[in-house]
Motif scaffolding. Sequence first.
Motif, PDB file in Angstrom:
ATOM      1  N   ALA A 158       0.863  -1.178   0.000  1.00 19.77           N
ATOM      2  CA  ALA A 158       0.000   0.000   0.000  1.00 19.77           C
ATOM      3  C   ALA A 158       0.904   1.234   0.000  1.00 19.77           C
ATOM      4  CB  ALA A 158      -0.901   0.008   1.227  1.00 19.77           C
ATOM      5  N   GLU A 159       0.640   2.147  -0.903  1.00 22.03           N
ATOM      6  CA  GLU A 159       1.443   3.363  -1.011  1.00 22.03           C
ATOM      7  C   GLU A 159       0.629   4.587  -0.616  1.00 22.03           C
ATOM      8  OE1 GLU A 159       3.039   6.282  -4.530  1.00 22.03           O
ATOM      9  OE2 GLU A 159       3.464   4.142  -4.797  1.00 22.03           O
ATOM     10  N   LYS A 160       1.237   5.431   0.197  1.00 22.83           N
ATOM     11  CA  LYS A 160       0.698   6.760   0.440  1.00 22.83           C
ATOM     12  C   LYS A 160       1.797   7.767   0.119  1.00 22.83           C
ATOM     13  CE  LYS A 160      -1.376   9.951   3.754  1.00 22.83           C
ATOM     14  NZ  LYS A 160      -1.792  10.194   5.165  1.00 22.83           N
ATOM     15  N   THR A 161       1.492   8.675  -0.784  1.00 23.58           N
ATOM     16  CA  THR A 161       2.474   9.677  -1.198  1.00 23.58           C
ATOM     17  C   THR A 161       1.951  11.075  -0.911  1.00 23.58           C
ATOM     18  OG1 THR A 161       3.518   8.318  -2.901  1.00 23.58           O
ATOM     19  CG2 THR A 161       3.681  10.702  -3.161  1.00 23.58           C
ATOM     20  N   ASN A 162       2.779  11.859  -0.249  1.00 19.18           N
ATOM     21  CA  ASN A 162       2.488  13.265  -0.001  1.00 19.18           C
ATOM     22  C   ASN A 162       3.423  14.124  -0.849  1.00 19.18           C
ATOM     23  OD1 ASN A 162       0.477  13.196   2.268  1.00 19.18           O
ATOM     24  ND2 ASN A 162       2.126  12.044   3.227  1.00 19.18           N
ATOM     25  N   TYR A 163       2.824  14.946  -1.707  1.00 17.66           N
ATOM     26  CA  TYR A 163       3.583  15.913  -2.485  1.00 17.66           C
ATOM     27  C   TYR A 163       3.423  17.294  -1.859  1.00 17.66           C
ATOM     28  CZ  TYR A 163       3.656  12.566  -6.423  1.00 17.66           C
ATOM     29  OH  TYR A 163       3.834  11.465  -7.229  1.00 17.66           O
ATOM     30  N   ALA A 164       4.512  18.063  -1.855  1.00 13.28           N
ATOM     31  CA  ALA A 164       4.444  19.477  -1.499  1.00 13.28           C
ATOM     32  C   ALA A 164       5.084  20.262  -2.638  1.00 13.28           C
ATOM     33  CB  ALA A 164       5.167  19.751  -0.188  1.00 13.28           C
ATOM     34  N   PHE A 165       4.338  21.213  -3.195  1.00 15.80           N
ATOM     35  CA  PHE A 165       4.798  22.016  -4.321  1.00 15.80           C
ATOM     36  C   PHE A 165       4.973  23.464  -3.869  1.00 15.80           C
ATOM     37  CE2 PHE A 165       1.991  18.676  -5.962  1.00 15.80           C
ATOM     38  CZ  PHE A 165       2.809  18.047  -6.899  1.00 15.80           C
ATOM     39  N   SER A 166       6.059  24.075  -4.297  1.00 19.35           N
ATOM     40  CA  SER A 166       6.280  25.486  -3.980  1.00 19.35           C
ATOM     41  C   SER A 166       7.138  26.113  -5.064  1.00 19.35           C
ATOM     42  CB  SER A 166       6.941  25.648  -2.602  1.00 19.35           C
ATOM     43  OG  SER A 166       8.192  24.986  -2.560  1.00 19.35           O
ATOM     44  N   GLY A 167       7.259  27.450  -5.024  1.00 19.27           N
ATOM     45  CA  GLY A 167       8.071  28.098  -6.033  1.00 19.27           C
ATOM     46  C   GLY A 167       8.185  29.588  -5.830  1.00 19.27           C
ATOM     47  N   THR A 168       9.241  30.133  -6.399  1.00 17.12           N
ATOM     48  CA  THR A 168       9.475  31.572  -6.411  1.00 17.12           C
ATOM     49  C   THR A 168       9.515  32.026  -7.871  1.00 17.12           C
ATOM     50  OG1 THR A 168      11.898  31.360  -6.473  1.00 17.12           O
ATOM     51  CG2 THR A 168      10.844  31.351  -4.306  1.00 17.12           C
ATOM     52  N   LEU A 180       5.580   3.134   1.985  1.00 18.22           N
ATOM     53  CA  LEU A 180       5.143   1.854   1.453  1.00 18.22           C
ATOM     54  C   LEU A 180       4.937   0.887   2.615  1.00 18.22           C
ATOM     55  CD1 LEU A 180       7.660   1.559  -1.525  1.00 18.22           C
ATOM     56  CD2 LEU A 180       5.308   2.409  -1.596  1.00 18.22           C
ATOM     57  N   THR A 181       3.754   0.290   2.678  1.00 22.02           N
ATOM     58  CA  THR A 181       3.403  -0.629   3.761  1.00 22.02           C
ATOM     59  C   THR A 181       3.118  -2.008   3.190  1.00 22.02           C
ATOM     60  OG1 THR A 181       2.442   1.192   5.030  1.00 22.02           O
ATOM     61  CG2 THR A 181       1.823  -1.033   5.689  1.00 22.02           C
ATOM     62  N   ALA A 182       3.730  -3.019   3.772  1.00 23.50           N
ATOM     63  CA  ALA A 182       3.585  -4.383   3.275  1.00 23.50           C
ATOM     64  C   ALA A 182       2.168  -4.907   3.480  1.00 23.50           C
ATOM     65  CB  ALA A 182       4.582  -5.299   3.966  1.00 23.50           C
ATOM     66  N   LEU A 183       1.561  -5.385   2.393  1.00 23.03           N
ATOM     67  CA  LEU A 183       0.266  -6.055   2.443  1.00 23.03           C
ATOM     68  C   LEU A 183       0.434  -7.570   2.396  1.00 23.03           C
ATOM     69  CD1 LEU A 183      -1.771  -3.781   0.005  1.00 23.03           C
ATOM     70  CD2 LEU A 183      -1.766  -3.716   2.499  1.00 23.03           C
ATOM     71  N   ALA A 184       1.502  -8.022   1.735  1.00 21.69           N
ATOM     72  CA  ALA A 184       1.828  -9.444   1.700  1.00 21.69           C
ATOM     73  C   ALA A 184       2.500  -9.846   3.008  1.00 21.69           C
ATOM     74  CB  ALA A 184       2.752  -9.741   0.521  1.00 21.69           C
ATOM     75  N   GLU A 185       2.567 -11.127   3.270  1.00 21.33           N
ATOM     76  CA  GLU A 185       3.181 -11.614   4.510  1.00 21.33           C
ATOM     77  C   GLU A 185       4.635 -11.176   4.613  1.00 21.33           C
ATOM     78  OE1 GLU A 185       1.801 -13.080   7.131  1.00 21.33           O
ATOM     79  OE2 GLU A 185      -0.135 -12.833   6.126  1.00 21.33           O
ATOM     80  N   LEU A 311      16.133  -5.298   1.254  1.00 24.78           N
ATOM     81  CA  LEU A 311      15.241  -4.757   2.276  1.00 24.78           C
ATOM     82  C   LEU A 311      14.005  -5.642   2.379  1.00 24.78           C
ATOM     83  CD1 LEU A 311      14.317  -2.446   4.208  1.00 24.78           C
ATOM     84  CD2 LEU A 311      13.266  -1.374   2.207  1.00 24.78           C
ATOM     85  N   THR A 312      13.694  -6.088   3.601  1.00 21.09           N
ATOM     86  CA  THR A 312      12.539  -6.949   3.818  1.00 21.09           C
ATOM     87  C   THR A 312      11.560  -6.287   4.776  1.00 21.09           C
ATOM     88  OG1 THR A 312      13.863  -8.949   3.485  1.00 21.09           O
ATOM     89  CG2 THR A 312      11.758  -9.212   4.614  1.00 21.09           C
ATOM     90  N   LEU A 313      10.276  -6.299   4.402  1.00 16.48           N
ATOM     91  CA  LEU A 313       9.201  -5.826   5.264  1.00 16.48           C
ATOM     92  C   LEU A 313       8.280  -6.996   5.583  1.00 16.48           C
ATOM     93  CD1 LEU A 313       8.102  -2.545   3.407  1.00 16.48           C
ATOM     94  CD2 LEU A 313       9.710  -2.734   5.310  1.00 16.48           C
ATOM     95  N   LYS A 314       7.912  -7.118   6.839  1.00 16.06           N
ATOM     96  CA  LYS A 314       6.877  -8.070   7.206  1.00 16.06           C
ATOM     97  C   LYS A 314       5.520  -7.384   7.089  1.00 16.06           C
ATOM     98  CE  LYS A 314       9.847 -10.652  10.387  1.00 16.06           C
ATOM     99  NZ  LYS A 314      10.046 -11.112  11.792  1.00 16.06           N
ATOM    100  N   LYS A 315       4.463  -8.171   6.997  1.00 18.68           N
ATOM    101  CA  LYS A 315       3.126  -7.627   6.815  1.00 18.68           C
ATOM    102  C   LYS A 315       2.834  -6.560   7.869  1.00 18.68           C
ATOM    103  CE  LYS A 315      -1.670  -8.976   5.988  1.00 18.68           C
ATOM    104  NZ  LYS A 315      -2.616 -10.109   5.855  1.00 18.68           N
ATOM    105  N   GLY A 316       2.421  -5.380   7.408  1.00 18.12           N
ATOM    106  CA  GLY A 316       2.124  -4.266   8.301  1.00 18.12           C
ATOM    107  C   GLY A 316       3.285  -3.325   8.529  1.00 18.12           C
ATOM    108  N   GLU A 317       4.504  -3.735   8.201  1.00 19.99           N
ATOM    109  CA  GLU A 317       5.664  -2.859   8.360  1.00 19.99           C
ATOM    110  C   GLU A 317       5.765  -1.885   7.185  1.00 19.99           C
ATOM    111  OE1 GLU A 317       8.767  -5.564  10.988  1.00 19.99           O
ATOM    112  OE2 GLU A 317       9.017  -5.493   8.806  1.00 19.99           O
ATOM    113  N   SER A 318       6.404  -0.738   7.441  1.00 11.53           N
ATOM    114  CA  SER A 318       6.478   0.318   6.430  1.00 11.53           C
ATOM    115  C   SER A 318       7.907   0.823   6.257  1.00 11.53           C
ATOM    116  CB  SER A 318       5.588   1.502   6.825  1.00 11.53           C
ATOM    117  OG  SER A 318       4.240   1.121   6.936  1.00 11.53           O
ATOM    118  N   VAL A 319       8.156   1.424   5.097  1.00 11.35           N
ATOM    119  CA  VAL A 319       9.392   2.148   4.834  1.00 11.35           C
ATOM    120  C   VAL A 319       9.010   3.439   4.128  1.00 11.35           C
ATOM    121  CG1 VAL A 319       9.790   0.963   2.625  1.00 11.35           C
ATOM    122  CG2 VAL A 319      11.717   2.026   3.844  1.00 11.35           C
TER     123      VAL A 319
END
Length: 349
Positions: A158-168, A180-185, A311-319
Amino acid sequence: MKKLFLILSACFVFQVNAQNQSVSFKKNDAEKKIDVMVGGKYFTSYFFPGEAILKKAVLFPILSAKGSTITRGYPVAIRPGERTDHPHHVGMWLNYEDVNGFDYWNNSNNISDGMKSHKFGTIVHEQVLNMKPGKEKGELAVSATWIDSDGKGAKVLAEKTNYAFSGTVDVRVIDRITTLTALAETVLFKDVKDGMFAIRVARQLEIPSNKPDIFTDAHGVETKVPVLDNTGVSGDYESSEGIIGEKVWSTRAKWMNLKGVLDNHPINIAILDHPANVSYPSYWHARGYGLFAVNPLGAKVFSNGKDERNLTLKKGESVTFRYRTVIADKQLTKDVLDKMQADFAKQVK
């Protein structure tokens, strides 16, 4: 409110008028995109046309404050004189070559015969979670799902992405924070070359080359990159560690800057790494033909086998991966970029 940053170096005082312009969004459901406007001018679009067109959502195209298009058009909006290699290189994106044995990086609708038996994954846009315009920055939050078997199999991440846009008046900034959060075992990001956060830049920002190249991926599939006319091609890399040109590939750095000339004025594109990212400072997968990528998990190939970062994630773990991209219609010095990277480290956790 006007802020003035004074950046001191041994030789000069560099002044940056950092008065941020307002950021707004325009949602276009028919074309499946959200346009980002800075100071009333078009900047980029969050583009999610669906798996029949792209195998992930991207930012495309991306323009500088002066209106110069810094991203390659192919294969979505082809422009004369461009290379037509690597159809999966579109705009700005984040994905990876080997997640539980499935390739999310190389997937596209133009798979070569030699790759058709290969196992691909697809990143499916789910929804827009938040869209917040602002006087100094705009924020966009989206969700997606990484699915194996070319989007027809099991949900892996499962992916959650936050973008922040700015400029001068002469700078544009994009922060991308992806969790990124593991959905698989178990989810294994195998140590490979192709990943993780990347931009495919316009032809003018490539490094001039007078010879054709053949690039071979981890599966032995070759991509021929022909010689093109170098007229107006002016790109060159510089890393935080003082390495320049093609030699930056496979090196580690806190930031990488791509310098060139576009539409008769200087353009700098800098990607800043973050101390909280995996294996900071990351390895850089930055190529002269226009691929500008940072890969924190591809240590083995970049270090000639001396380092390895599975890199290994167990189900429910995130990076979480955190990157800031600065697009400037001017030259950015090492002192300025060091300050920008330090600010990014403090501002984003």
